[in-house]
Write a protein that holds these residues in place. Structure first.
Motif, PDB file in Angstrom:
ATOM      1  N   SER A  49      11.679  -3.830 -10.361  1.00  0.00           N
ATOM      2  CA  SER A  49      10.671  -2.474 -10.816  1.00  0.00           C
ATOM      3  C   SER A  49      11.145  -1.528  -9.905  1.00  0.00           C
ATOM      4  O   SER A  49      11.790  -1.614  -8.845  1.00  0.00           O
ATOM      5  CB  SER A  49       9.592  -3.093 -10.654  1.00  0.00           C
ATOM      6  N   GLY A  50      10.929  -0.275 -10.347  1.00  0.00           N
ATOM      7  CA  GLY A  50      11.217   1.040  -9.791  1.00  0.00           C
ATOM      8  C   GLY A  50      10.866   1.094  -8.121  1.00  0.00           C
ATOM      9  O   GLY A  50      11.427   1.799  -7.468  1.00  0.00           O
ATOM     10  N   MET A  51       9.785   0.410  -7.950  1.00  0.00           N
ATOM     11  CA  MET A  51       9.230   0.583  -6.541  1.00  0.00           C
ATOM     12  C   MET A  51      10.007  -0.424  -5.501  1.00  0.00           C
ATOM     13  O   MET A  51       9.952  -0.034  -4.478  1.00  0.00           O
ATOM     14  CB  MET A  51       7.689   0.323  -6.494  1.00  0.00           C
ATOM     15  N   ALA A  52      10.410  -1.336  -6.151  1.00  0.00           N
ATOM     16  CA  ALA A  52      11.423  -2.238  -5.067  1.00  0.00           C
ATOM     17  C   ALA A  52      12.128  -1.877  -4.080  1.00  0.00           C
ATOM     18  O   ALA A  52      12.107  -1.987  -2.588  1.00  0.00           O
ATOM     19  CB  ALA A  52      11.987  -3.315  -5.875  1.00  0.00           C
ATOM     20  N   PRO A  53      12.980  -0.885  -4.207  1.00  0.00           N
ATOM     21  CA  PRO A  53      13.883  -0.310  -3.391  1.00  0.00           C
ATOM     22  C   PRO A  53      12.985   0.613  -2.388  1.00  0.00           C
ATOM     23  O   PRO A  53      13.500   1.007  -1.094  1.00  0.00           O
ATOM     24  CB  PRO A  53      14.805   0.654  -4.101  1.00  0.00           C
ATOM     25  N   PHE A  54      11.619   0.994  -2.543  1.00  0.00           N
ATOM     26  CA  PHE A  54      10.872   1.653  -1.691  1.00  0.00           C
ATOM     27  C   PHE A  54       9.875   0.984  -1.006  1.00  0.00           C
ATOM     28  O   PHE A  54       8.928   1.375  -0.377  1.00  0.00           O
ATOM     29  CB  PHE A  54      10.168   2.684  -2.585  1.00  0.00           C
ATOM     30  N   LYS A  55       9.950  -0.282  -1.010  1.00  0.00           N
ATOM     31  CA  LYS A  55       9.043  -1.328  -0.461  1.00  0.00           C
ATOM     32  C   LYS A  55       8.447  -0.994   1.002  1.00  0.00           C
ATOM     33  O   LYS A  55       7.622  -0.759   1.508  1.00  0.00           O
ATOM     34  CB  LYS A  55       9.274  -2.893  -0.699  1.00  0.00           C
ATOM     35  N   GLU A  56       9.858  -0.840   1.792  1.00  0.00           N
ATOM     36  CA  GLU A  56       9.803  -0.322   3.171  1.00  0.00           C
ATOM     37  C   GLU A  56       8.618   0.983   3.327  1.00  0.00           C
ATOM     38  O   GLU A  56       7.801   0.834   4.355  1.00  0.00           O
ATOM     39  CB  GLU A  56      11.178  -0.432   3.686  1.00  0.00           C
ATOM     40  N   TYR A  57       8.681   1.746   2.387  1.00  0.00           N
ATOM     41  CA  TYR A  57       7.764   3.057   2.476  1.00  0.00           C
ATOM     42  C   TYR A  57       6.351   2.640   2.307  1.00  0.00           C
ATOM     43  O   TYR A  57       5.538   3.026   3.013  1.00  0.00           O
ATOM     44  CB  TYR A  57       8.271   4.110   1.592  1.00  0.00           C
ATOM     45  N   PHE A  58       6.231   1.686   1.213  1.00  0.00           N
ATOM     46  CA  PHE A  58       4.783   1.339   1.028  1.00  0.00           C
ATOM     47  C   PHE A  58       4.213   0.549   2.210  1.00  0.00           C
ATOM     48  O   PHE A  58       2.990   0.350   2.413  1.00  0.00           O
ATOM     49  CB  PHE A  58       4.738   0.530  -0.289  1.00  0.00           C
ATOM     50  N   LEU A  59       5.055  -0.446   2.606  1.00  0.00           N
ATOM     51  CA  LEU A  59       4.650  -1.179   3.869  1.00  0.00           C
ATOM     52  C   LEU A  59       4.574  -0.530   5.319  1.00  0.00           C
ATOM     53  O   LEU A  59       4.257  -0.998   6.187  1.00  0.00           O
ATOM     54  CB  LEU A  59       5.688  -2.505   4.206  1.00  0.00           C
ATOM     55  N   GLY A  60       5.072   0.782   5.282  1.00  0.00           N
ATOM     56  CA  GLY A  60       4.963   1.664   6.395  1.00  0.00           C
ATOM     57  C   GLY A  60       6.182   1.192   7.341  1.00  0.00           C
ATOM     58  O   GLY A  60       5.953   1.546   8.622  1.00  0.00           O
ATOM     59  N   ASN A  61       7.114   0.529   6.929  1.00  0.00           N
ATOM     60  CA  ASN A  61       8.266   0.069   7.779  1.00  0.00           C
ATOM     61  C   ASN A  61       9.295   1.174   8.039  1.00  0.00           C
ATOM     62  O   ASN A  61       9.976   1.244   9.006  1.00  0.00           O
ATOM     63  CB  ASN A  61       9.090  -0.890   7.435  1.00  0.00           C
ATOM     64  N   ALA A  62       9.156   2.323   7.113  1.00  0.00           N
ATOM     65  CA  ALA A  62      10.109   3.384   7.295  1.00  0.00           C
ATOM     66  C   ALA A  62       9.172   4.592   6.711  1.00  0.00           C
ATOM     67  O   ALA A  62       8.418   4.369   6.022  1.00  0.00           O
ATOM     68  CB  ALA A  62      11.465   3.090   6.451  1.00  0.00           C
ATOM     69  N   LYS A  63       9.940   5.892   6.752  1.00  0.00           N
ATOM     70  CA  LYS A  63       9.096   6.877   6.474  1.00  0.00           C
ATOM     71  C   LYS A  63      10.492   7.769   5.401  1.00  0.00           C
ATOM     72  O   LYS A  63      11.356   8.045   5.824  1.00  0.00           O
ATOM     73  CB  LYS A  63       8.772   7.762   7.363  1.00  0.00           C
ATOM     74  N   PRO A  64      10.024   8.098   4.306  1.00  0.00           N
ATOM     75  CA  PRO A  64      10.783   8.694   3.401  1.00  0.00           C
ATOM     76  C   PRO A  64      10.975  10.181   3.678  1.00  0.00           C
ATOM     77  O   PRO A  64      10.030  10.773   4.507  1.00  0.00           O
ATOM     78  CB  PRO A  64      10.178   8.675   2.081  1.00  0.00           C
ATOM     79  N   LYS A  65      12.231  10.788   3.349  1.00  0.00           N
ATOM     80  CA  LYS A  65      12.404  12.362   3.871  1.00  0.00           C
ATOM     81  C   LYS A  65      11.287  13.159   2.913  1.00  0.00           C
ATOM     82  O   LYS A  65      10.974  14.234   3.626  1.00  0.00           O
ATOM     83  CB  LYS A  65      13.703  12.531   3.620  1.00  0.00           C
ATOM     84  N   ASN A  66      11.169  12.717   1.652  1.00  0.00           N
ATOM     85  CA  ASN A  66      10.239  13.617   0.875  1.00  0.00           C
ATOM     86  C   ASN A  66       9.321  12.666   0.382  1.00  0.00           C
ATOM     87  O   ASN A  66       9.647  11.410   0.162  1.00  0.00           O
ATOM     88  CB  ASN A  66      11.060  14.155  -0.285  1.00  0.00           C
ATOM     89  N   ASN A  67       7.979  12.916   0.508  1.00  0.00           N
ATOM     90  CA  ASN A  67       6.750  12.233  -0.190  1.00  0.00           C
ATOM     91  C   ASN A  67       6.887  11.935  -1.320  1.00  0.00           C
ATOM     92  O   ASN A  67       6.021  11.131  -1.963  1.00  0.00           O
ATOM     93  CB  ASN A  67       5.455  12.870   0.396  1.00  0.00           C
ATOM     94  N   ARG A  68       7.643  12.821  -2.250  1.00  0.00           N
ATOM     95  CA  ARG A  68       7.981  12.991  -3.762  1.00  0.00           C
ATOM     96  C   ARG A  68       9.194  12.462  -4.083  1.00  0.00           C
ATOM     97  O   ARG A  68      10.076  13.035  -3.798  1.00  0.00           O
ATOM     98  CB  ARG A  68       7.437  14.133  -4.355  1.00  0.00           C
ATOM     99  N   ILE A  69       9.330  11.382  -4.809  1.00  0.00           N
ATOM    100  CA  ILE A  69      10.806  10.885  -5.257  1.00  0.00           C
ATOM    101  C   ILE A  69      10.674  10.662  -6.800  1.00  0.00           C
ATOM    102  O   ILE A  69       9.645   9.931  -7.265  1.00  0.00           O
ATOM    103  CB  ILE A  69      11.199   9.828  -4.362  1.00  0.00           C
ATOM    104  N   ALA A  70      11.746  10.743  -7.547  1.00  0.00           N
ATOM    105  CA  ALA A  70      11.748  10.408  -8.891  1.00  0.00           C
ATOM    106  C   ALA A  70      13.225   9.817  -9.241  1.00  0.00           C
ATOM    107  O   ALA A  70      14.103  10.253  -8.508  1.00  0.00           O
ATOM    108  CB  ALA A  70      11.324  11.534  -9.918  1.00  0.00           C
TER     109      ALA A  70
END
Ligand code: ATP
Ligand code: MG
Length: 910
Positions: A40-61
């Motif tokens: 699913s689209g979210m899988a590569p961002f799992k670390e952001y959801f889990l709080g293990n890392a922080k994205p540069k921008n809080n909005r991504i598409a």
């Protein structure tokens, strides 16, 4: 609207809403033990959801390549039978990481679909989570109220936990969701059946297109939910389904995403794709493609006006399914290979192999393709999608080669399987073929069960399916028992956002444990996983093994770190035992010797990569790499075996860089685009963050997170050990450096002295061996002559032993000759005598041999057959054999039976 424009419109829409647009991540996940492929689209961002890392921008598409063929989301068996599930599909998604929530997500989804894409709102339905008693969750009133302002309330439907609570896996982030469905049936059909009743009912024209997930919980190992520290938005829209709606067609396969591939399949196979409107799901009962099916609207078969030689609608539907399967699967396989995941026998590679084999099976059975042909579709695919996914263009040749080779080998398997299946049928004395036998075919030879069932049915036989499934279950239980693993929840000792890696500069430091958990597996037993606030331990990744080492507590007690792995961007340290004082401070020490050797191999790998591109050409791309402390392994694309000159050029090139004493030059946090602009080599299929690390030694310049020597002279020496093929177009090199080279030469030295010793310490061992060799050859020749002489004498003696039985010159005798001696003797005697019948027996190396010669005229006049005779006589020596009517041999393991065989043949002739 063309599919390309549909994609870019989506991305531009969210760009205007301050989203960063990112490229699709690779499909194969490398540091997530719970998931093999991005599903699913979210899988590569799992670390952001889990709080293990922080994205540069809080909005991504983005548009993310997803594969749903294993684990919790597995659509494989649907694909081909319905018109809207794929193995690989693109998921268009927009994300908010702790930024906007339901209000904006819902309003923007509506704006995009209705105002931008111009979808008629009267074909839309939305669903809202109705709540769940089990999880003690209320209905999602907030979403309901938001939807109300866009869509009439009779189009808002309540959905249960199954459809409206999204979970990525057994554990992890999850939350309620709202789905958007379309109803693209004709007006008459809508008048007949209310669309509401068809939502989520597997109707091919009433399908979900977009799921908006309101991520607000974390599912724990014990099944309970806890709120996430921050609320997130995760949406996913099926790109191919959106294209179906916007292009006004009834099936994903009728969109421009698929039609070029389908046209190509039609051309190559000379079979038409004539979809029947409606579902073909009933064909898929029990996964059995040949169940009878009553196609009610036959007139659709001729709707495209071409004359259709296939009048049987059932047969046509099988062809349709096959064409959909192939056009879908070729995409999945091609994208995976481009991502660096080749078909193989384990893990993700095995999943890819299975997908490809499924396509081959359908083309073999329903399109009559007995030669490789799926690889020929890669050309259209790369032309069609190469702009959006350049890897399909740049790696086209490799993809074609790999698919073709897989096709060839599986078609061979199918051929062999057919022979074996025929044997099973011959040997069976029942109309029902045992499930055990068929399972053996499936398990050992990879011969697919549905094909077996089909072939048996054609022969008027049946398969004991129950027996088959029983065997299957037994095997599954066995492998489950072997791989079983349970993971406890983390115990958090200390809040700490992101663990820091300091191992580029330090091998030792003081650490605290921030969290730990227990894992139990059959393989390793009980283990503990520890996370530190900072760590000098390198976690396995980028091909490099994880560090080992130990923790020392304030009392001087030691706990060994057995391995370090990465999970969703966090380093996990494995121990057998927990330290006694978990909250204390520990000195963490990396095993320096192992690390030094590993670094040496890692740097050598970079130099090797550079050398290969220099010596063989720029087409060389890294396809896999394993950096251990003892050796390194490097897979790369190249189409022929390397010559000895190329190999020595490569070795010399690397050693020249080692002699050149090049310093490591690294940049730790530079923007990805900048690194690429400066010329750093990035690896395809590797996931990089916004900022990257670059590693440079002279002109070798790569993106790399691994650890390296400070100066190339630390490598000491580089030695190639082997070069060979891994798959078509992929070569593998193994090499050693540093201490391993010393060990290697020392071992060779010892071996050399051993050899010299055996040669009585000859001054020139090579000469000594050469003279032994020629002496040996001379002796062999002498023995051969002696044997010939012996056979000649034997022939003379045997003349007197011939007896006449019923007009046949007969001799049955045990002789002291080998197989070729007996053959020569038989044929020589055959030239001298007419009506000859010879049976020789011999014992060689404890094995029995029977050899039967019959003059041609006897074969013709008396109908004697040496082949049949030796097969029968073979029983006496516990063996079997065969050959031609005039000459045949049998081998067996019971020399004691030779005499019996000789007697039996005499009896037989009389
Ligand atoms: P469905 O019930 O139709 O299988 P889903 O609930 O599994 O869909 P989600 O997990 O919510 O779907 O995924 C989000 C979107 O991705 C879906 O709305 C759909 O448009 C698309 N999608 C899901 N699975 C597939 C698939 N196998 N092939 C193509 N598109 C898919
Ligand atoms: Mg699904």
């Amino acid at each position: 609207m063309k599919s390309q424009d549909i994609r870019s419109t989506f991305l531009n829409f969210f760009k205007d809403k301050q989203h960063s647009i990112v490229p699709s991540a690779p499909m194969v996940l490398k540091d997530d033990p719970s998931l093999m492929f991005v599903n699913s689209g979210m899988a590569p961002f799992k670390e952001y959801f889990l709080g293990n890392a922080k994205p540069k921008n809080n909005r991504i598409a983005d548009s993310q390549k997803c594969l749903r063929v294993s684990g919790k989301h597995n659509d494989l068996e649907e694909v081909g039978y319905d018109t809207y599930h794929h193995t690989l599909f693109e998921m268009l998604g927009n994300w908010s990481f702790g930024d906007y929530f339901k209000k904006e997500a819902i309003a923007w989804a509506w704006e995009l679909l209705v105002d931008v894409y111009g979808i008629d709102k009267d074909i839309l339905y939305v669903t809202v989570f109705e709540g769940s008693a089990e999880d003690n969750l209320p209905m999602d009133q907030e979403a309901y109220d938001l939807w109300k302002s866009f869509i009439s309330e009779d189009r808002i439907l309540m959905g249960n936990k199954n459809d409206n609570f999204w979970e990525m896996g057994e554990q992890g982030p999850c939350g309620p969701c709202s789905e958007i469905h379309v109803d693209i049936r004709s007006a008459e059909e809508k008048a007949a059946i209310d669309g509401k009743t068809l939502v989520n009912m597997d109707h091919p024209q009433v399908v979900e297109i977009w799921n908006l997930v309101f991520m607000q919980y974390n599912r724990k190992a014990n099944g309970s939910l806890e709120p996430l520290p921050q609320k997130h938005i995760d949406t996913g829209m099926g790109f191919e389904r959106l294209c179906m709606v916007l292009q006004g067609v009834q099936s994903n396969y009728d969109t421009d995403v698929f039609t070029p591939i389908i046209r190509e399949i039609e051309t190559i196979s000379n079979k038409p794709y004539i979809p029947i409107v409606g579902t073909s799901r009933d064909l898929s009962n029990n996964g059995d493609v040949s169940n009878n099916r009553d196609v009610s609207n036959n007139q659709d078969l001729s709707k495209n006006g071409t004359s259709n030689p296939i009048t049987d609608s059932h047969q046509q539907e099988e062809i349709n399914v096959a064409i959909r399967v192939i056009s879908d699967h070729v995409r999945a396989v091609a994208f995976s290979i481009a991502d660096g995941q080749l078909p193989s026998n384990t893990g993700a590679g095995y999943v890819i192999r299975r997908i490809l084999r499924r396509a081959i099976r359908y083309s073999f059975t329903f399109l009559d393709q007995k030669e490789p042909f799926i690889y020929r579709l890669v050309d259209v695919l790369s032309k069609k999608m190469g702009d959006a996914f350049p890897e399909l263009k740049s790696q086209k040749q490799l993809i074609e080669n790999v698919i073709k080779e897989e096709e060839q080998s599986f078609l061979r398997t199918l051929d062999q399987g057919l022979v074996l299946l025929n044997r099973v049928v011959e040997e069976s004395n029942s109309n029902i073929i045992s499930g055990e036998k068929v399972f053996e075919l499936y398990d050992t030879f990879g011969f697919p069960i549905d094909l077996t069932a089909l072939i048996l049915r054609e022969k008027g036989l049946e398969l004991n399916e129950e027996g088959f499934h029983l065997e299957m279950k037994k095997q599954k239980d066995r492998s489950r028992a072997a791989g079983e693993m349970s993971t406890e929840d983390w115990t958090v000792l200390m809040e700490d956002d992101v663990q820091e890696f300091i191992g580029y500069d330090f091998l030792e430091t003081n650490v605290k444990i921030t969290r730990y958990r227990k894992v139990v597996s059959k393989k390793d037993g009980e283990m503990y996983q520890l996370v530190f606030n900072l760590t000098p331990f390198y976690a396995e990744g980028g091909g490099q093994v994880g560090d080992k080492g130990y923790l020392t507590d304030s009392n001087g007690d030691i706990v060994y770190i057995l391995d370090t792995k990465r999970e969703n961007n966090v380093a996990i340290h494995f121990t057998k035992n927990l330290p006694t004082d978990l909250k204390g401070t520990f000195k963490a020490s990396v095993d320096a010797k192992q690390r030094r050797r590993t670094e040496s191999n890692h740097t050598a790998t970079h130099l090797l990569h550079q050398a290969l591109r220099e010596v063989l050409g720029e087409h060389v791309e890294q396809k896999g790499s394993a950096v251990h402390s003892k050796y390194l392994r490097f897979d790369f694309s190249h189409f022929s075996k390397m010559t000895p000159e190329e190999l020595s050029d490569v070795e010399n090139f690397v050693n020249a860089r080692i002699d050149g004493k090049l310093d490591l030059q690294e940049q730790r946090n530079i923007p990805m685009e900048l690194a690429i602009k400066e010329g750093a080599i990035a690896l395809f299929g590797e996931k990089y963050g916004d900022t990257v690390r670059t590693v440079r030694y002279g002109k070798s310049f790569e993106l790399c997170g691994g650890t390296h020597v400070k100066n190339t002279s630390d490598i000491w020496y580089f030695k190639l050990i082997s070069e060979g093929a891994v798959a078509s177009g992929i070569r593998r090199i193994e090499a050693i450096t540093n201490d391993a080279v010393k060990d290697y030469y020392q071992e060779h030295d010892r071996e050399f002295y051993r050899i010299k010793g055996l040669l009585n310490n000859a001054q020139e061992p090579v000469k000594a061996i050469q003279s032994l060799q020629s002496e040996n050859a001379e002796l062999k020749k002498q023995i051969e002559n002696l044997l010939k002489e012996k056979a000649k004498n034997l022939k003379g003696d045997l003349k007197n032993e011939l007896t006449e039985v019923n007009g046949v010159q007969f001799l049955a005798k045990k002789v002291d000759l080998d197989a070729s001696g007996i053959k020569d003797l038989s044929f020589e005697m055959g030239q001298q005598y007419d009506n000859l019948f010879l049976l020789f027996g011999a014992e060689n190396d404890g094995k029995a041999l029977l050899s039967c010669y019959i003059s041609k005229e006897l074969v013709e006049s008396k109908g004697l057959n040496a082949g049949t005779i030796v097969r029968e006589l073979g029983k006496h020596i516990q063996g079997g054999g065969g050959g031609q009517p005039f000459f045949a041999t049998a081998g067996g393991k019971n020399p004691a039976g030779i005499e019996k065989a000789l007697e039996a043949v005499a009896e037989y002739l009389k």
